[in-house]
Design a protein around this motif. Structure first.
Motif, PDB file in Angstrom:
ATOM      1  N   SER A 193      -8.267  33.442 119.321  1.00 49.45           N
ATOM      2  CA  SER A 193      -8.144  34.984 118.628  1.00 49.45           C
ATOM      3  C   SER A 193      -7.046  34.862 117.632  1.00 49.45           C
ATOM      4  O   SER A 193      -6.715  36.006 117.026  1.00 49.45           O
ATOM      5  CB  SER A 193      -7.432  35.772 119.769  1.00 49.45           C
ATOM      6  OG  SER A 193      -6.231  35.261 120.218  1.00 49.45           O
ATOM      7  N   ASP A 194      -6.847  33.428 117.172  1.00 47.93           N
ATOM      8  CA  ASP A 194      -5.844  33.633 115.937  1.00 47.93           C
ATOM      9  C   ASP A 194      -4.586  34.202 116.087  1.00 47.93           C
ATOM     10  O   ASP A 194      -3.853  34.814 115.218  1.00 47.93           O
ATOM     11  CB  ASP A 194      -6.594  33.944 114.568  1.00 47.93           C
ATOM     12  CG  ASP A 194      -5.757  33.397 113.391  1.00 47.93           C
ATOM     13  OD1 ASP A 194      -5.188  32.642 113.453  1.00 47.93           O
ATOM     14  OD2 ASP A 194      -5.757  34.251 112.609  1.00 47.93           O
ATOM     15  N   THR A 195      -4.152  33.986 117.268  1.00 47.26           N
ATOM     16  CA  THR A 195      -2.656  34.837 117.716  1.00 47.26           C
ATOM     17  C   THR A 195      -1.550  33.822 117.739  1.00 47.26           C
ATOM     18  O   THR A 195      -1.869  32.834 118.462  1.00 47.26           O
ATOM     19  CB  THR A 195      -3.075  35.577 119.081  1.00 47.26           C
ATOM     20  OG1 THR A 195      -3.855  36.525 118.827  1.00 47.26           O
ATOM     21  CG2 THR A 195      -1.765  36.405 119.437  1.00 47.26           C
ATOM     22  N   ARG A 196      -0.676  33.961 117.276  1.00 49.61           N
ATOM     23  CA  ARG A 196       0.543  33.315 117.468  1.00 49.61           C
ATOM     24  C   ARG A 196       1.428  33.255 118.655  1.00 49.61           C
ATOM     25  O   ARG A 196       1.161  34.368 119.233  1.00 49.61           O
ATOM     26  CB  ARG A 196       1.762  33.428 116.314  1.00 49.61           C
ATOM     27  CG  ARG A 196       1.336  33.054 114.868  1.00 49.61           C
ATOM     28  CD  ARG A 196       2.380  33.386 113.951  1.00 49.61           C
ATOM     29  NE  ARG A 196       2.229  32.660 112.585  1.00 49.61           N
ATOM     30  CZ  ARG A 196       1.697  33.230 111.635  1.00 49.61           C
ATOM     31  NH1 ARG A 196       0.998  34.255 111.581  1.00 49.61           N
ATOM     32  NH2 ARG A 196       1.568  32.343 110.335  1.00 49.61           N
ATOM     33  N   TYR A 197       1.702  32.355 119.107  1.00 51.02           N
ATOM     34  CA  TYR A 197       2.545  32.193 120.660  1.00 51.02           C
ATOM     35  C   TYR A 197       3.361  31.363 120.692  1.00 51.02           C
ATOM     36  O   TYR A 197       3.592  30.327 120.052  1.00 51.02           O
ATOM     37  CB  TYR A 197       1.536  31.969 121.725  1.00 51.02           C
ATOM     38  CG  TYR A 197       0.598  30.654 121.350  1.00 51.02           C
ATOM     39  CD1 TYR A 197       1.091  29.626 122.322  1.00 51.02           C
ATOM     40  CD2 TYR A 197      -0.595  30.778 120.651  1.00 51.02           C
ATOM     41  CE1 TYR A 197       0.459  28.269 122.029  1.00 51.02           C
ATOM     42  CE2 TYR A 197      -1.083  29.471 120.600  1.00 51.02           C
ATOM     43  CZ  TYR A 197      -0.872  28.429 121.200  1.00 51.02           C
ATOM     44  OH  TYR A 197      -1.188  27.122 121.144  1.00 51.02           O
ATOM     45  N   VAL A 198       4.410  31.575 121.733  1.00 43.11           N
ATOM     46  CA  VAL A 198       5.380  30.893 121.993  1.00 43.11           C
ATOM     47  C   VAL A 198       5.214  29.537 122.904  1.00 43.11           C
ATOM     48  O   VAL A 198       4.419  29.787 123.594  1.00 43.11           O
ATOM     49  CB  VAL A 198       6.691  31.521 122.720  1.00 43.11           C
ATOM     50  CG1 VAL A 198       7.666  30.726 123.238  1.00 43.11           C
ATOM     51  CG2 VAL A 198       7.343  32.669 121.810  1.00 43.11           C
ATOM     52  N   GLY A 199       5.738  28.261 122.310  1.00 42.16           N
ATOM     53  CA  GLY A 199       5.681  27.232 123.296  1.00 42.16           C
ATOM     54  C   GLY A 199       4.424  26.179 122.726  1.00 42.16           C
ATOM     55  O   GLY A 199       3.962  26.407 121.754  1.00 42.16           O
ATOM     56  N   ALA A 200       4.184  25.356 123.797  1.00 43.88           N
ATOM     57  CA  ALA A 200       3.395  24.117 123.588  1.00 43.88           C
ATOM     58  C   ALA A 200       1.822  24.601 123.491  1.00 43.88           C
ATOM     59  O   ALA A 200       1.318  25.783 123.925  1.00 43.88           O
ATOM     60  CB  ALA A 200       3.412  23.339 124.882  1.00 43.88           C
ATOM     61  N   GLY A 201       1.217  23.756 122.517  1.00 43.85           N
ATOM     62  CA  GLY A 201      -0.298  24.015 122.173  1.00 43.85           C
ATOM     63  C   GLY A 201      -1.264  23.682 123.371  1.00 43.85           C
ATOM     64  O   GLY A 201      -0.569  23.171 124.532  1.00 43.85           O
ATOM     65  N   VAL A 202      -2.475  23.562 123.130  1.00 43.75           N
ATOM     66  CA  VAL A 202      -3.502  23.486 124.188  1.00 43.75           C
ATOM     67  C   VAL A 202      -3.358  21.964 125.029  1.00 43.75           C
ATOM     68  O   VAL A 202      -3.250  21.794 126.075  1.00 43.75           O
ATOM     69  CB  VAL A 202      -4.745  23.442 123.548  1.00 43.75           C
ATOM     70  CG1 VAL A 202      -6.004  23.203 124.681  1.00 43.75           C
ATOM     71  CG2 VAL A 202      -5.189  25.014 123.163  1.00 43.75           C
ATOM     72  N   LEU A 203      -3.339  20.917 123.806  1.00 40.28           N
ATOM     73  CA  LEU A 203      -3.236  19.538 124.594  1.00 40.28           C
ATOM     74  C   LEU A 203      -1.821  19.095 125.095  1.00 40.28           C
ATOM     75  O   LEU A 203      -1.963  18.649 126.209  1.00 40.28           O
ATOM     76  CB  LEU A 203      -3.402  18.636 123.408  1.00 40.28           C
ATOM     77  CG  LEU A 203      -3.325  16.950 123.887  1.00 40.28           C
ATOM     78  CD1 LEU A 203      -4.420  16.788 124.954  1.00 40.28           C
ATOM     79  CD2 LEU A 203      -3.483  16.159 122.639  1.00 40.28           C
ATOM     80  N   ALA A 204      -0.829  19.584 124.470  1.00 37.38           N
ATOM     81  CA  ALA A 204       0.728  19.471 125.164  1.00 37.38           C
ATOM     82  C   ALA A 204       0.585  20.163 126.355  1.00 37.38           C
ATOM     83  O   ALA A 204       1.420  19.549 127.474  1.00 37.38           O
ATOM     84  CB  ALA A 204       1.733  19.802 124.142  1.00 37.38           C
ATOM     85  N   GLY A 246       2.887  15.900 122.206  1.00 36.68           N
ATOM     86  CA  GLY A 246       2.858  16.902 121.078  1.00 36.68           C
ATOM     87  C   GLY A 246       3.520  18.117 121.281  1.00 36.68           C
ATOM     88  O   GLY A 246       2.843  19.242 120.864  1.00 36.68           O
ATOM     89  N   GLY A 247       4.752  18.119 121.929  1.00 31.54           N
ATOM     90  CA  GLY A 247       5.527  19.389 122.359  1.00 31.54           C
ATOM     91  C   GLY A 247       5.297  20.318 120.969  1.00 31.54           C
ATOM     92  O   GLY A 247       5.929  19.869 119.889  1.00 31.54           O
ATOM     93  N   GLU A 248       5.790  21.523 121.261  1.00 33.19           N
ATOM     94  CA  GLU A 248       5.891  22.626 120.622  1.00 33.19           C
ATOM     95  C   GLU A 248       6.864  23.662 121.146  1.00 33.19           C
ATOM     96  O   GLU A 248       6.652  23.863 122.530  1.00 33.19           O
ATOM     97  CB  GLU A 248       4.789  23.308 119.806  1.00 33.19           C
ATOM     98  CG  GLU A 248       3.962  22.466 118.736  1.00 33.19           C
ATOM     99  CD  GLU A 248       2.787  22.989 118.483  1.00 33.19           C
ATOM    100  OE1 GLU A 248       2.675  23.303 117.061  1.00 33.19           O
ATOM    101  OE2 GLU A 248       1.883  23.375 119.149  1.00 33.19           O
ATOM    102  N   GLY A 249       7.767  24.423 120.529  1.00 35.52           N
ATOM    103  CA  GLY A 249       8.508  25.306 121.016  1.00 35.52           C
ATOM    104  C   GLY A 249       9.696  24.930 122.019  1.00 35.52           C
ATOM    105  O   GLY A 249      10.583  24.514 121.731  1.00 35.52           O
ATOM    106  N   LEU A 250       9.211  24.820 123.327  1.00 38.02           N
ATOM    107  CA  LEU A 250      10.209  24.479 124.424  1.00 38.02           C
ATOM    108  C   LEU A 250       9.716  23.354 125.306  1.00 38.02           C
ATOM    109  O   LEU A 250       8.656  23.383 125.547  1.00 38.02           O
ATOM    110  CB  LEU A 250      10.908  25.471 125.067  1.00 38.02           C
ATOM    111  CG  LEU A 250      10.122  26.342 126.065  1.00 38.02           C
ATOM    112  CD1 LEU A 250      11.024  27.240 126.952  1.00 38.02           C
ATOM    113  CD2 LEU A 250       8.889  26.680 125.536  1.00 38.02           C
ATOM    114  N   SER A 251      10.653  22.535 125.732  1.00 41.30           N
ATOM    115  CA  SER A 251      10.083  21.679 127.118  1.00 41.30           C
ATOM    116  C   SER A 251      11.428  21.261 127.824  1.00 41.30           C
ATOM    117  O   SER A 251      12.607  21.206 127.163  1.00 41.30           O
ATOM    118  CB  SER A 251       9.451  20.552 126.727  1.00 41.30           C
ATOM    119  OG  SER A 251       8.148  20.798 126.294  1.00 41.30           O
ATOM    120  N   ARG A 252      11.448  21.023 129.101  1.00 42.74           N
ATOM    121  CA  ARG A 252      12.390  20.435 129.983  1.00 42.74           C
ATOM    122  C   ARG A 252      11.954  18.977 130.333  1.00 42.74           C
ATOM    123  O   ARG A 252      10.831  18.893 130.942  1.00 42.74           O
ATOM    124  CB  ARG A 252      12.848  21.386 130.907  1.00 42.74           C
ATOM    125  CG  ARG A 252      14.418  20.843 131.734  1.00 42.74           C
ATOM    126  CD  ARG A 252      14.416  21.541 133.194  1.00 42.74           C
ATOM    127  NE  ARG A 252      13.323  20.595 134.118  1.00 42.74           N
ATOM    128  CZ  ARG A 252      12.483  21.479 134.821  1.00 42.74           C
ATOM    129  NH1 ARG A 252      12.543  22.822 134.861  1.00 42.74           N
ATOM    130  NH2 ARG A 252      11.719  20.835 135.739  1.00 42.74           N
TER     131      ARG A 252
END
Length: 376
Positions: A134-145, A312-318
């Protein structure tokens, strides 16, 4: 960051998405309570959207008290006669509210979705795929990560390929257990006891059991299979549990890492860091920075960033490690949507490192607003 949303509104519109279809529905609601209570509503137009266990999206209350957790009550998003949906209107993907026999109501476009979903159907790349479509920006990791971070088996495969040390384990598929359980028992016996039996694709310590002998294995497998037919069974590791919070860097900057923290579980009959210790009994405590040699602290932070980049992390991770008596660091797992209440380990580590809860939320939204969707 400009206070004007990309949809042309006076301030960015943030849809906080929580609940979901997984067994971690209640944990997601508790996380939403923390975020809804701390997000700067003078800076952001906030729309709480709950996902019922049926998968229905509904307009939810923004009252944090409705989503709190206690030993006698688990919060839950209830189904509604009104359904929230993403639809393309006037060339933009917007939120609409639809009810039977009524004209759909437009809520307008959102600038960013903040998905606070734990477990399958939220943390595993599924909701991320929907938002990408839907071409919507979102917080955090993408599909693969998100998918790799959810599957403890493939997570370990990726870590090993990046040169990170993982502990001994076996993966058990549904077919393997159904067709030849004795072979699985033999493989587990070769690992040595104790072992930890885990659903491969669940979080928040759901369905995890510590097994001290072969006699308790089948019951532990049955408990884990209630959450996922695929399992990971890990050899017990003697070592301290060390965690590190990772935050995506701005632009081309490297990932940022917090000071490492150490978990201790005090009382309540908890042998390890299980669901009740985390969320119900308040039995878990975090020491941050962890009492480690300076070189070990540096190494934890370096390896946490390696793990973040490996998936391939984005946003946040622990990122969680074991620190052995010999001074070795063995990676346990990465969590791309960690617990995010004010008391959760991820925000606590950043607080101890100089970044408060509200500021952390603001930074994550900033990162999402400035990240392009898809492959552009």
């Amino acid at each position: 960051m400009s206070t004007e949303g990309r949809t042309g509104q006076s301030k960015p519109r943030v849809a906080v998405l929580f609940g979901g279809r997984s067994s971690e529905h209640a944990v997601s609601c508790v996380t939403a309570a923390g975020v809804l209570g701390a997000i700067d509503k003078d800076k952001y137009d906030v729309i709480p959207i709950g996902i019922a266990r049926t998968g229905q999206w509904v307009l939810a209350s923004g009252a944090t008290s409705e989503w709190s957790l206690s030993a006698s009550s688990l919060p839950e998003v209830a189904p509604s006669a009104q359904t929230v949906a993403l639809a393309e209107i006037g060339g933009e993907h917007q939120l609409i509210v639809a009810s039977p026999n009524t004209v759909p109501q437009e809520l307008g476009a959102v600038d960013v979705v903040f998905p606070l979903l734990h477990g399958p159907f939220g943390e595993d790349g599924t909701i991320q795929g929907l938002l990408e479509l839907s071409d919507t920006r979102y917080v955090g990791a993408g599909v693969l990560a998100s998918a790799v971070g959810m599957d403890k088996h493939f997570m370990k495969v990726v870590f090993e390929s990046a040169g990170l040390r993982v502990g001994p384990y076996i993966a058990v598929t549904d077919r393997q257990w159904r067709n030849d359980p004795e072979s699985v028992r033999k493989r587990v016996d070769q690992l040595g006891f104790p072992v930890f039996v885990k659903p491969a694709r669940a979080g928040s310590s759901m369905g995890i059991s510590k097994v001290d002998s072969l006699g308790g294995l089948d019951a532990a497998i049955a408990a884990a299979r209630e959450h996922d037919p695929k399992l990971v069974i890990e050899a017990g590791i003697t070592g301290r549990e060390i965690e590190c919070a990772v935050l995506e860097g701005r632009g081309t900057d490297a990932p940022r890492t917090s000071m490492p923290g150490e978990i201790s579980v005090a009382g309540g009959g908890h042998e390890f860091y299980d669901f009740n210790a985390k969320y119900v009994d308040d039995a878990a405590a975090l020491s941050c920075p962890a009492d480690l040699p300076e070189e070990a602290i540096t190494r934890v932070r370096e390896l946490a960033a390696v793990a973040f980049d490996a998936v391939g992390g984005e946003g946040l991770s622990r990122v969680d490690f074991f620190y052995t008596p010999e001074g070795e660091l063995i990676i346990n797992e990465i969590n791309t949507m960690p617990g995010f209440t004010p008391k959760s380990m991820y925000p606590q580590m950043w607080k101890a490192s100089g970044l408060g809860y509200a500021e952390l939320i603001d930074e994550l939204i900033h990162l999402a607003l400035h990240r392009k969707t898809g492959l552009r």
